[in-house]
Structures are given as structure tokens and as C-alpha cells.
Design an enzyme around this catalytic site. Structure first.
Site, PDB file in Angstrom:
ATOM      1  N   LYS A   1       7.367 -11.632  16.531  1.00  0.00           N
ATOM      2  CA  LYS A   1       6.405 -10.528  17.290  1.00  0.00           C
ATOM      3  C   LYS A   1       6.855 -10.618  18.730  1.00  0.00           C
ATOM      4  CE  LYS A   1       2.511  -8.732  16.035  1.00  0.00           C
ATOM      5  NZ  LYS A   1       2.343  -8.185  14.502  1.00  0.00           N
TER       6      LYS A   1
HETATM    7  N1  PHE Z   1       2.759  -4.577  13.034  1.00  0.00           N
HETATM    8  C1  PHE Z   1       2.531  -4.398  11.861  1.00  0.00           C
HETATM    9  C2  PHE Z   1       2.309  -5.860  10.979  1.00  0.00           C
HETATM   10  O1  PHE Z   1       2.118  -6.944  11.637  1.00  0.00           O
HETATM   11  C3  PHE Z   1       3.629  -3.536  11.090  1.00  0.00           C
HETATM   12  C4  PHE Z   1       4.888  -3.975  11.273  1.00  0.00           C
HETATM   13  C5  PHE Z   1       5.693  -4.986  10.597  1.00  0.00           C
HETATM   14  C6  PHE Z   1       5.609  -3.214  12.490  1.00  0.00           C
HETATM   15  C7  PHE Z   1       7.088  -5.183  10.710  1.00  0.00           C
HETATM   16  C8  PHE Z   1       7.124  -3.644  12.509  1.00  0.00           C
HETATM   17  C9  PHE Z   1       7.573  -4.613  11.669  1.00  0.00           C
HETATM   18  O2  PHE Z   1       2.532  -5.825   9.814  1.00  0.00           O
END
Ligand code: PHE
Length: 339
Positions: free
Chosen positions: A74
Site C-alpha cells: 500500500k
Molecule cells: N485499492 C483497491 C484495493 O484495495 C484496488 C486496487 C488493488 C488498486 C490493487 C491497485 C492495486 O483492493
């Protein structure tokens, strides 16, 4: 929920742009790390670190549960919306310079607070970002489709059911529409009045004040806000029978999963229900949008059904069962230093 071990955590500070950001890579044991960019203001820097740790681990659980060859990560960029847009852009440019160094080992994309324009700014300096508008729309639709599929796995007929959607962001407002189309009554709340009002108009939904959202009468609670929508104080007062939403890290504390289970409330773990966006973000490149959404929906529907079956057989909660499965997979390989 956090883990005891993370592969790499990088704190990014740039005085010229005022960038304060964190990239947390939980693991790359099964493949490159993936996770969205969250742009949010935090009262204390440690709260941002807390989110980075929790949310990157959540991504790992998501990928592990669905046996996708990726690791959790993240990115958090601390930014106050009240600051002028130029500051935001400068911070994004500085962030992109650092992101670039990770190459494919970590790629980011949309998350709470980051929009198409933000990701496009990053894409001018770094390749490891999902930024095209069509793909972004499909990611949020994928999340909403997945939550609906998971919910249908638990509650096949939504006709006449009262649903309370907490948060009218991209996914929450889409879900409100899908719920209405499935014949459910929709209640909506958002800290931003205008967002709740837009959904209310579109879905003939009743607007509920954010502080009453968890205690309002409903059959199904759908958390789609910033996190920790369910707190220890709220659990005894919940009226719902099912909780299933797109929010990451819905429970303020892990032990609430057990309390919900004991109170007869089915909580579909966040990392099970909300994986549709991640699936489309990291994997899906072929097929029409409709085909991709259908595939995601089917996968999550089946996974929820078999999770329910396993949990029933083990006489345990969906959460205990799902976390056991995800952690078992995560333990099959060791963390190694970045190469
Ligand atoms: N942020 C979203 C999630 O937590 C979607 C996402 C996943 C975006 C992977 C980018 C990469 O699932």
C-alpha cells in the site's frame, strides 16, 4: 489487523514539495507487490504508518485467499484537501520519482482519495501505476460487483431487504445502485452531505446521519467508508444480520469478528468481499468489461459460498476460516530481502 513481519517499509519525505508518504510492501513471496495509493490527511504521522501496515497486510490476505500470484502493498500520501491543488501535484510528482525505483516489484493504482488525475500525474514519471480511465472505472466496478456477489453468496434474495450503505464514494454509490436494482431498500450515509444526497436521488434512498448509520434498522450493513466502521461500542447495538462491504479494515479490532459471530451476525471478511477491484487491477486484461466483471463476480460468489460451507463444518466464523486459509498460504514461503 497487522502482521509481525513486513518485507520493506519506505518513508518518503521531500521538503521542497512537502511530500510525506509511506510505501509498505508486505511481501513479494508469490509475485510482485500490488496495492493502491491512499491520499488522506492524518492527525498524527503514526496513524498513517498504522494504515500502511494494516492495509498492505490486507492486500496480502486478499491475494493469498484467492491464490493470486501477487504480494500485498500500500502507498499512503499524507495530504490535506484544504491545501491548494498545486501542492498536491508537486507531492504526486515527488512521490512518482520514488515510486519509479521500485519498477515492477511494486505497482500502485486507485484507492481512497486518489483519482484519475492524480494517477495520471504519477504516470508521467513512473510506469508502475495503473492510470487509464477505463481501467480505473473497471476497478471500482469490479469491487462493487464482487461485494454484490459475496452478498448474494450469503443472502441469495435481496428483494425487500433493507440495506444500509455507509459511505457514498465511488464504490459505495455504485453498490447502492446495484442493491436497488436487486430489489433492496437502500439507506445511505456519508460525512459529505452532497454525496449522500446524490445517491438518495438516484436510488430513492433514505439519508441517515453518519453517527446513526450503524444503529439504524436494517437487515444488511454495507461499510464503504475509510475503515474501522465497526467499533466495540457499536457491536451490541447493531440491528443487522449481515455485514458485507467494500471497506478495507472494517473492524476497529480483530476480536470483534468473534463477537459478531457470537451475536449471530454474519460478517463477510473485507478481504474476501472486496477483492474484485484488486483482481481486475492486477490480472484481468482480456475480455470485454462485462466478461471481466462476470468472471470476478463468479469467483467471489463461489469463494464466499465455499467459505460459508467450511466455516459451518468447522463451527467457526467466516473470518476465522478465511484468515486461516490465507495465512496458511502465506506461510508456505519465506520472506526474502529485496533483490
Ligand atoms: N485499492 C483497491 C484495493 O484495495 C484496488 C486496487 C488493488 C488498486 C490493487 C491497485 C492495486 O483492493
Amino acid at each position: 489487523m497487522q502482521d509481525a513481519a513486513y518485507e520493506e517499509i519506505v518513508v518518503l519525505n521531500d521538503e521542497d514539495s512537502g511530500l510525506h508518504a509511506i510505501i509498505a510492501i508486505h511481501n513479494t513471496k508469490f509475485g510482485p507487490a500490488r496495492g493502491g495509493l491512499r491520499i488522506k490527511n492524518y492527525a498524527f504521522p503514526m496513524d498513517a504508518m498504522d494504515d500502511a501496515l494494516t492495509l498492505s497486510y490486507q492486500m496480502s490476505l486478499k491475494f493469498a485467499f484467492y491464490r493470486l500470484p501477487y504480494g500485498g502493498a500500500k502507498a499512503i500520501l499524507i495530504h490535506d484537501e484544504a491545501h491548494e491543488p498545486e501542492k498536491r501535484k508537486g507531492r504526486l510528482r515527488a512521490f512518482a520519482r520514488s515510486l519509479k525505483r521500485f519498477k515492477d516489484r511494486f505497482a500502485t493504482g486507485p484507492d481512497l482519495g486518489s483519482d484519475h488525475e492524480d494517477l495520471e500525474i504519477i504516470s508521467r514519471r513512473a510506469e508502475n501505476v495503473i492510470f487509464d480511465a477505463k481501467h480505473l472505472a473497471l476497478i471500482s466496478d469490479g469491487t462493487a460487483t464482487g461485494v454484490m456477489a459475496s452478498l448474494k453468496g450469503v443472502c441469495p434474495d435481496l428483494t425487500g431487504k433493507t440495506t444500509m450503505v455507509i459511505g457514498a464514494g465511488k464504490v459505495g454509490s455504485k453498490l447502492a445502485l446495484l442493491l436497488k436494482d436487486a430489489g433492496a431498500q437502500v439507506k445511505i450515509s456519508d460525512v459529505r452531505q452532497e454525496r449522500a444526497a446524490a445517491v438518495a436521488k438516484q436510488c430513492s434512498a433514505e439519508i441517515i446521519a453518519p453517527e446513526d448509520a450503524t444503529i439504524t434498522d436494517c437487515d444488511i450493513l454495507i461499510p464503504c467508508a475509510v475503515g474501522s466502521s465497526i467499533t466495540a461500542e457499536q457491536v451490541p447495538n447493531l440491528k443487522c444480520k449481515i455485514i458485507c462491504g467494500c471497506e478495507n479494515a472494517q473492524l476497529a479490532q480483530d476480536n470483534l469478528a468473534q463477537q459478531l459471530h457470537e451475536n449471530g451476525i454474519v460478517w463477510v471478511p473485507d478481504f474476501v468481499a472486496n477483492a474484485g477491484g484488486a483482481m481486475i487491477g492486477v490480472e484481468m486484461t482480456s475480455g470485454s468489461p462485462e466478461e471481466q466483471l462476470e468472471a470476478v463476480g463468479l469467483k467471489i460468489f463461489e469463494a464466499t459460498k465455499s467459505l460459508m460451507k467450511d466455516a459451518r463444518a468447522q463451527e467457526t466464523s467466516l473470518f476465522s476460516q478465511a484468515i486461516r486459509q490465507a495465512q496458511e498460504r502465506l506461510q508456505t514461503q519465506k520472506i526474502a530481502l529485496p533483490r
